[in-house]
Design a protein around this motif. Sequence first.
Motif, PDB file in Angstrom:
ATOM      1  N   VAL A   1       0.854  -1.188   0.000  1.00 35.56           N
ATOM      2  CA  VAL A   1       0.000   0.000   0.000  1.00 35.56           C
ATOM      3  C   VAL A   1       0.891   1.238   0.000  1.00 35.56           C
ATOM      4  CG1 VAL A   1      -1.667   1.381   1.307  1.00 35.56           C
ATOM      5  CG2 VAL A   1      -1.955  -1.100   1.141  1.00 35.56           C
ATOM      6  N   VAL A   2       0.618   2.151  -0.916  1.00 36.34           N
ATOM      7  CA  VAL A   2       1.290   3.447  -0.942  1.00 36.34           C
ATOM      8  C   VAL A   2       0.273   4.498  -0.512  1.00 36.34           C
ATOM      9  CG1 VAL A   2       2.553   5.132  -2.318  1.00 36.34           C
ATOM     10  CG2 VAL A   2       2.811   2.681  -2.807  1.00 36.34           C
ATOM     11  N   ALA A   3       0.460   5.033   0.691  1.00 40.95           N
ATOM     12  CA  ALA A   3      -0.440   6.061   1.227  1.00 40.95           C
ATOM     13  C   ALA A   3       0.067   7.413   0.736  1.00 40.95           C
ATOM     14  CB  ALA A   3      -0.468   5.994   2.748  1.00 40.95           C
ATOM     15  N   ASN A   4      -0.442   7.827  -0.395  1.00 43.92           N
ATOM     16  CA  ASN A   4       0.105   8.972  -1.112  1.00 43.92           C
ATOM     17  C   ASN A   4      -0.839  10.172  -1.194  1.00 43.92           C
ATOM     18  OD1 ASN A   4       1.829  10.261  -3.416  1.00 43.92           O
ATOM     19  ND2 ASN A   4      -0.176   9.967  -4.348  1.00 43.92           N
ATOM     20  N   ALA A   5      -2.138   9.955  -1.096  1.00 44.18           N
ATOM     21  CA  ALA A   5      -3.107  11.031  -1.304  1.00 44.18           C
ATOM     22  C   ALA A   5      -2.943  12.145  -0.276  1.00 44.18           C
ATOM     23  CB  ALA A   5      -4.526  10.480  -1.240  1.00 44.18           C
ATOM     24  N   GLY A   6      -3.140  13.380  -0.720  1.00 44.59           N
ATOM     25  CA  GLY A   6      -3.048  14.512   0.194  1.00 44.59           C
ATOM     26  C   GLY A   6      -3.378  15.815  -0.494  1.00 44.59           C
ATOM     27  N   VAL A   7      -3.425  16.881   0.297  1.00 46.14           N
ATOM     28  CA  VAL A   7      -3.701  18.216  -0.230  1.00 46.14           C
ATOM     29  C   VAL A   7      -2.676  19.206   0.310  1.00 46.14           C
ATOM     30  CG1 VAL A   7      -6.183  17.852  -0.457  1.00 46.14           C
ATOM     31  CG2 VAL A   7      -5.273  18.809   1.668  1.00 46.14           C
ATOM     32  N   GLN A   8      -2.478  20.269  -0.433  1.00 48.17           N
ATOM     33  CA  GLN A   8      -1.704  21.417   0.032  1.00 48.17           C
ATOM     34  C   GLN A   8      -2.491  22.660  -0.377  1.00 48.17           C
ATOM     35  OE1 GLN A   8       2.426  21.477  -1.147  1.00 48.17           O
ATOM     36  NE2 GLN A   8       2.951  23.084   0.306  1.00 48.17           N
ATOM     37  N   LEU A   9      -3.031  23.354   0.603  1.00 49.78           N
ATOM     38  CA  LEU A   9      -3.998  24.415   0.331  1.00 49.78           C
ATOM     39  C   LEU A   9      -3.304  25.765   0.145  1.00 49.78           C
ATOM     40  CD1 LEU A   9      -6.785  23.344   2.850  1.00 49.78           C
ATOM     41  CD2 LEU A   9      -6.545  22.745   0.424  1.00 49.78           C
ATOM     42  N   PHE A  10      -2.780  25.948  -1.047  1.00 47.55           N
ATOM     43  CA  PHE A  10      -2.117  27.207  -1.388  1.00 47.55           C
ATOM     44  C   PHE A  10      -3.110  28.365  -1.297  1.00 47.55           C
ATOM     45  CE2 PHE A  10       0.539  24.041  -3.426  1.00 47.55           C
ATOM     46  CZ  PHE A  10       1.812  24.521  -3.165  1.00 47.55           C
ATOM     47  N   GLY A  11      -2.637  29.480  -0.769  1.00 44.16           N
ATOM     48  CA  GLY A  11      -3.485  30.645  -0.609  1.00 44.16           C
ATOM     49  C   GLY A  11      -4.350  30.606   0.629  1.00 44.16           C
ATOM     50  N   GLN A  12      -4.338  29.475   1.339  1.00 44.31           N
ATOM     51  CA  GLN A  12      -5.125  29.321   2.569  1.00 44.31           C
ATOM     52  C   GLN A  12      -4.235  28.937   3.755  1.00 44.31           C
ATOM     53  OE1 GLN A  12      -9.004  27.160   1.899  1.00 44.31           O
ATOM     54  NE2 GLN A  12      -8.126  26.823  -0.132  1.00 44.31           N
ATOM     55  N   ASP A  13      -3.381  27.934   3.566  1.00 47.33           N
ATOM     56  CA  ASP A  13      -2.404  27.593   4.597  1.00 47.33           C
ATOM     57  C   ASP A  13      -1.460  28.788   4.770  1.00 47.33           C
ATOM     58  OD1 ASP A  13      -1.025  26.134   6.473  1.00 47.33           O
ATOM     59  OD2 ASP A  13      -0.532  24.479   5.132  1.00 47.33           O
ATOM     60  N   ALA A  14      -0.991  29.007   5.987  1.00 42.46           N
ATOM     61  CA  ALA A  14      -0.239  30.238   6.263  1.00 42.46           C
ATOM     62  C   ALA A  14       0.593  30.073   7.523  1.00 42.46           C
ATOM     63  CB  ALA A  14      -1.230  31.396   6.456  1.00 42.46           C
TER      64      ALA A  14
END
Length: 251
Positions: A84-97
């Motif tokens: 299993v490759v646990a790869n899914a994710g997000v990076q919330l540009f313009g919101q994360d700070a």
Amino acid sequence: MTRLHGKTALITGSASGIGRAVADRFAREGARVIIADRNADAAAAVAASIGETARAAVMDISDETSVAAAFADLVTAGWSPDVVVANAGVQLFGQDAKIADLDLDVWRRTIDINLTGTFLTVKHSVRAMLAAGGGSIILTGSPTGLNGEGADFTAYSASKAGIHGLTRTVAAAYAADGIRVNTVVPAYTETGLVSTISEDPESRAAIVGRIPLGRAGTPTDVEGIMVFLASADGEFATGALFAVDGGMTSL
């Protein structure tokens, strides 16, 4: 190339980006591959492009009901994954700070998907692998979880640091059961996830300038190490972080 012959590998977030590249490579190495993604149409299209050795699985990693149902369906169908490759994710540009400017909702969304989603993926992977007698779990980390690369991405950096810690804990807990757990740490890798940076010449130059090998990463750069960790070649590797980042975290 048949280093993964006889393996069944599930890759989350594999309808695009790093996950797609890894799924394609695993298939070329002889594995059956499960294209796990919350986008059903995209997952089906990728599985169709690979052929009869691929199967789509709709999975929202932030929802345990969805994750549990996907694993149950795979086991019933004879596609229980031993990689299993646990790869899914997000990076919330313009919101994360930076933390003083970070909204709680952005923090929660990032942690829910990146860290809790990885936890749920690993939890149900371990359950399946305990029943099958072992396996290999590979997590996708980030330099932001290791050094100051993520100064403007508080939630993302924290989520990736948590993933790095999860690797060591789960590896120690299940080594005796034949389950290996490792994290691959790519450099800044140009996929749709980071288009905000890649489409801004100044931002792109600033980050690439911190990579000693002098270029951005590509999804194919991490394929080889993931094949190693999924195969018998990596059978003595567990609880480790493997940086494939052009030297980014060596400075």
